[in-house]
Design a protein around this motif. Sequence first.
Motif, short mmCIF file in Angstrom:
data_model
loop_
_atom_site.label_atom_id
_atom_site.label_comp_id
_atom_site.label_asym_id
_atom_site.label_seq_id
_atom_site.Cartn_x
_atom_site.Cartn_y
_atom_site.Cartn_z
N ALA A 152 -3.18 3.93 -2.26
CA ALA A 152 -3.23 2.88 -3.30
C ALA A 152 -2.58 1.77 -2.96
O ALA A 152 -1.61 1.70 -2.36
CB ALA A 152 -2.70 3.52 -4.65
N ILE A 158 -13.43 4.54 -3.94
CA ILE A 158 -12.32 4.98 -5.08
C ILE A 158 -12.66 6.02 -5.23
O ILE A 158 -13.84 6.36 -6.16
CB ILE A 158 -12.55 3.91 -6.11
N ARG A 163 -7.58 -3.34 -10.25
CA ARG A 163 -8.61 -2.82 -9.68
C ARG A 163 -9.69 -4.06 -9.32
O ARG A 163 -10.07 -4.03 -8.19
CB ARG A 163 -9.47 -1.86 -10.32
N CYS A 216 -10.66 -6.39 -0.69
CA CYS A 216 -11.33 -5.52 0.34
C CYS A 216 -12.78 -6.41 0.75
O CYS A 216 -13.06 -6.16 2.09
CB CYS A 216 -11.66 -4.43 -0.48
N PHE A 257 -8.29 -5.78 -6.29
CA PHE A 257 -8.08 -4.83 -5.13
C PHE A 257 -9.65 -4.77 -4.62
O PHE A 257 -9.85 -5.26 -3.44
CB PHE A 257 -7.82 -3.50 -5.56
N PRO A 267 -14.24 -0.28 -0.56
CA PRO A 267 -13.35 0.97 -0.84
C PRO A 267 -14.06 2.06 -1.39
O PRO A 267 -14.66 2.07 -2.35
CB PRO A 267 -12.28 0.49 -1.52
N GLU A 327 -10.23 4.92 4.34
CA GLU A 327 -9.62 5.72 3.54
C GLU A 327 -9.92 6.07 2.18
O GLU A 327 -11.02 5.21 1.73
CB GLU A 327 -8.04 5.07 3.12
N ARG A 328 -9.57 6.83 1.60
CA ARG A 328 -10.07 7.20 0.16
C ARG A 328 -8.77 6.62 -0.79
O ARG A 328 -7.83 6.46 -0.44
CB ARG A 328 -10.19 8.43 -0.38
N TRP A 329 -9.39 5.82 -1.80
CA TRP A 329 -8.31 5.10 -2.49
C TRP A 329 -8.02 5.67 -3.99
O TRP A 329 -9.17 6.10 -4.63
CB TRP A 329 -9.05 3.68 -2.69
N ALA A 349 -7.42 3.88 -7.67
CA ALA A 349 -7.36 2.34 -8.35
C ALA A 349 -6.61 2.36 -9.45
O ALA A 349 -6.70 3.30 -10.21
CB ALA A 349 -8.81 1.76 -8.28
N GLY A 384 -5.21 10.46 -1.67
CA GLY A 384 -5.85 8.93 -1.48
C GLY A 384 -4.54 8.17 -1.07
O GLY A 384 -3.44 8.84 -1.21
N VAL A 438 0.92 -1.19 0.12
CA VAL A 438 -0.10 0.06 0.08
C VAL A 438 0.76 1.10 -0.04
O VAL A 438 1.90 1.25 0.88
CB VAL A 438 -1.11 0.00 1.07
#
Length: 301
Positions: free
Chosen positions: A242, A221, A205, A212, A208, A219, A195-197, A199, A240, A173
Amino acid sequence: MFDSRHIKTFHEVVRTGSYSAAARSLGYTQPAISQQMKALERDVGTPLFTRVGRGIRLTEAGEALTRHAGTILDSLLAAQQQISAIARLRTGRVRLCAFPSAGATVIPEAMARLAAEYPGIRVELQEGEPPDSLRRLARGECDITLGFTYPGLHVEVPEDLVEIPLLEDQLTVLLPAGHPLARRRAVHLADLAAERWIAGCPRCRANFLHACAEEGFTPDIAFTTDDNLVVQSLVAAGVGIAMMPALVLSFLCHKKVTGRAVEPHTRRKVSAYVLRDHLRIPATALVLDEIKTVAAARVGC
């Protein structure tokens, strides 16, 4: 279709002026020379020589062939020399397609090794990700493709392609350097649920989102981009975080960004793919060997 041996013999008969002289020059018997010229005349469908006393004279067809014989032999020699150079790895071209993080890490080192020992080999670099890059390989648009797969996410590999495993790439991460969890050596994915992500590519993606879901959250995104440098800049700006493969960590460009291993551990498998018949092409096999050597050195890093 002319036999190149017959053209060579014809050229020598014309140069020396007789079958017997050509036989001595080439180390053949005179009957062997005569048989080759008869075979060549059958191929062209018309006489090339006429008898004049005890000698021979070119027919009009023979004169026409004479004007081209030297060029034909020179072209054959040039082709033989070029093929020999390719077989001996003095020259050659390989079209290599790789996904971005491999193109920025494994490929440069492999190309440096190749250039040091085989400067005549030229590699044309292309960028692409599976499954499109695999389809490109199957269509003959490249000679080697570097691709990746995630556990549980199937990728269809055309049956005429050979997969050569290279390494397993730990997922990490990317966090702003001042993030509270940046002090840890590893971060549990569930601790990042709020959190803000940012992608990445569609397949990354998808993996990911699957990871999650396994941890019980969906998430948020905020951004999507295939560009690793853009991802780093967004993380550095604090907009964000990642999930990225560990290969990316070797070319982090921002001091404000740090990478930490993700728990539970997830790895993607990085492989080279090649058409089965291309494994017999010397330059392709050489480039594959250099890539495998570099990849093996990265295992465990």
